[in-house]
Design an enzyme around this catalytic site. Sequence first.
Site, short mmCIF file in Angstrom:
data_model
loop_
_atom_site.label_atom_id
_atom_site.label_comp_id
_atom_site.label_asym_id
_atom_site.label_seq_id
_atom_site.Cartn_x
_atom_site.Cartn_y
_atom_site.Cartn_z
N GLU A 19 10.12 -11.83 -21.14
CA GLU A 19 11.16 -11.02 -21.81
C GLU A 19 10.61 -10.31 -23.02
O GLU A 19 9.88 -10.91 -23.82
CB GLU A 19 12.31 -11.96 -22.21
CG GLU A 19 13.66 -11.31 -22.12
CD GLU A 19 14.05 -10.99 -20.67
OE1 GLU A 19 13.81 -9.85 -20.24
OE2 GLU A 19 14.59 -11.88 -20.00
N HIS A 20 10.98 -9.06 -23.13
CA HIS A 20 10.54 -8.20 -24.24
C HIS A 20 9.03 -8.10 -24.29
O HIS A 20 8.43 -8.10 -25.37
CB HIS A 20 11.11 -8.70 -25.58
CG HIS A 20 12.55 -8.30 -25.76
ND1 HIS A 20 12.93 -7.06 -26.20
CD2 HIS A 20 13.71 -8.97 -25.52
CE1 HIS A 20 14.24 -6.98 -26.24
NE2 HIS A 20 14.75 -8.13 -25.82
N SER A 111 21.26 -5.17 -16.02
CA SER A 111 20.75 -3.83 -15.71
C SER A 111 21.66 -2.98 -14.84
O SER A 111 21.21 -2.35 -13.87
CB SER A 111 19.38 -3.91 -15.03
OG SER A 111 18.44 -4.31 -15.95
N SER A 112 22.94 -2.93 -15.22
CA SER A 112 23.81 -2.00 -14.52
C SER A 112 23.31 -0.56 -14.72
O SER A 112 23.35 0.25 -13.81
CB SER A 112 25.25 -2.13 -15.02
OG SER A 112 25.29 -1.99 -16.42
N GLU A 145 16.82 6.95 -19.16
CA GLU A 145 17.33 5.95 -20.11
C GLU A 145 16.77 6.22 -21.51
O GLU A 145 17.47 6.11 -22.51
CB GLU A 145 16.93 4.56 -19.61
CG GLU A 145 17.35 3.42 -20.49
CD GLU A 145 18.77 2.91 -20.21
OE1 GLU A 145 19.22 3.03 -19.06
OE2 GLU A 145 19.40 2.42 -21.16
N ASP A 157 13.32 -2.92 -15.67
CA ASP A 157 14.63 -2.88 -15.01
C ASP A 157 14.66 -1.87 -13.86
O ASP A 157 15.12 -2.18 -12.76
CB ASP A 157 15.72 -2.50 -16.01
CG ASP A 157 15.78 -3.45 -17.19
OD1 ASP A 157 15.12 -4.49 -17.14
OD2 ASP A 157 16.48 -3.13 -18.16
N TYR A 207 17.22 -3.17 -30.14
CA TYR A 207 16.15 -3.13 -29.14
C TYR A 207 15.04 -2.19 -29.62
O TYR A 207 13.86 -2.54 -29.62
CB TYR A 207 16.73 -2.64 -27.80
CG TYR A 207 15.71 -2.60 -26.70
CD1 TYR A 207 15.54 -3.69 -25.85
CD2 TYR A 207 14.90 -1.48 -26.50
CE1 TYR A 207 14.59 -3.66 -24.85
CE2 TYR A 207 13.95 -1.44 -25.51
CZ TYR A 207 13.80 -2.53 -24.68
OH TYR A 207 12.86 -2.50 -23.69
C1 GLA Z 1 15.91 -4.37 -21.40
C2 GLA Z 1 14.92 -3.23 -21.14
C3 GLA Z 1 13.66 -3.72 -20.40
C4 GLA Z 1 13.07 -4.96 -21.07
C5 GLA Z 1 14.16 -6.00 -21.36
C6 GLA Z 1 13.63 -7.15 -22.16
O1 GLA Z 1 16.46 -4.83 -20.22
O2 GLA Z 1 15.51 -2.20 -20.40
O3 GLA Z 1 12.71 -2.68 -20.31
O4 GLA Z 1 12.37 -4.60 -22.23
O5 GLA Z 1 15.26 -5.44 -22.06
O6 GLA Z 1 12.69 -7.86 -21.45
#
Ligand code: GLA
Length: 371
Positions: A19-20, A111-112, A145, A157, A207
């Site tokens: 994640e991240h 991730s909608s 995005e 995503d 973010y």
């Molecule tokens: C969101 C972003 C992804 C990723 C995640 C965290 O979903 O769209 O690219 O960075 O956060 O892992």
Amino acid sequence: MLGYKYKITAAGRINIIGEHIDYCGGKVLPAALSLKNTVYIRPNGTDKINISWTTLPDTVCLDINRLGSYTGLKYGNYQAGSAFVWQRAGHKIIGCDMLQDCSVPFGSGLSSSAAIEVSTIAALAAVANEEFDRVDVALKAQQAEREYMGVNCGIMDQYASACGKKDNAILLDCKTLERQYIPVSLNGYSLVIINSKKPHALASSKYNERRAETEEALKILQKHVKIDCLADMSPDEFERWCGVLGGTIRNRARHVVSECERVRLAAAAMKAGNMEELGALLNQSHESLSKLYEVTGSEVDALVHAAQIHPACAGSRMTGGGFGGCTISLVETAAAEDFKSFVLKKYERETGYMAECYDADISDGITVKEL
Ligand code: GLA
């Protein structure tokens, strides 16, 4: 659906671990879900894209010669941004009617938005009789995005939404975009997805802030070590050099470097069917996201802790961008129902929020069907 020519779907996703770190060149381990966005589409012989939704009374009409000008829409901006980027890349957009039907819960970290962007681009290509490459669609959806929606996201995503494979996770190298599918066979365990129902306020600005912090860390470290991205650093190397970073930035970078290592270990644990090890890594990932990266929030922390104390749970963590949204937990399948009712009750008692569980399977990315 009556009168439409194609039915196109693209998936929501969970991220099992990693994640991240996609925007730091790391490897991630997402999987596409059976929760998805479906687009029904037909040509309409005009120079307009008419969008309607199964869940909204609104309709939106986009002029295909002005696709750059719809960033302020309440609904339809994801579709407009996707069409805009696809057109700018040299693809033909034809006038069409599209009906959108999304089963990915909004704002849940599943991730909608990627599902909408990816399915919209694939649908526009299909209706214009154009073959498309899934990775290319994912990259254009990511651009939409970033440029249209203003979220400086990584590729995870959109890639998972486009390239997912039924019953498999994707070990995706975000530096090279190489992937390896890993069967999700969990040895008597299941992944339980729970939505904290905490609306994620300010998620996109926070973010972008995290992303900027990792870029700053990289710039400072590059004065001392030869690396292209934070994911290039081993945990040992990081410990040797982390003194050059100030407190907060050091924490952010430590999360990234340690999470990259956890992905490597988790992929191996999954292949070996070692659920205890995989669960422990999920727990460590959450701890790091909570304490070092600070993207969880008290509600998601409460949800994860409720899950972690259930005896049938091997591990639990937030999934996706954070600041609210969903968690995933690795739970003995036979005890899953007991687990869910235990966690939901405890979480509600502690936070006042009614969490929601989703029954979703690991599924394919883009699908195209001629009707
Ligand atoms: C969101 C972003 C992804 C990723 C995640 C965290 O979903 O769209 O690219 O960075 O956060 O892992």
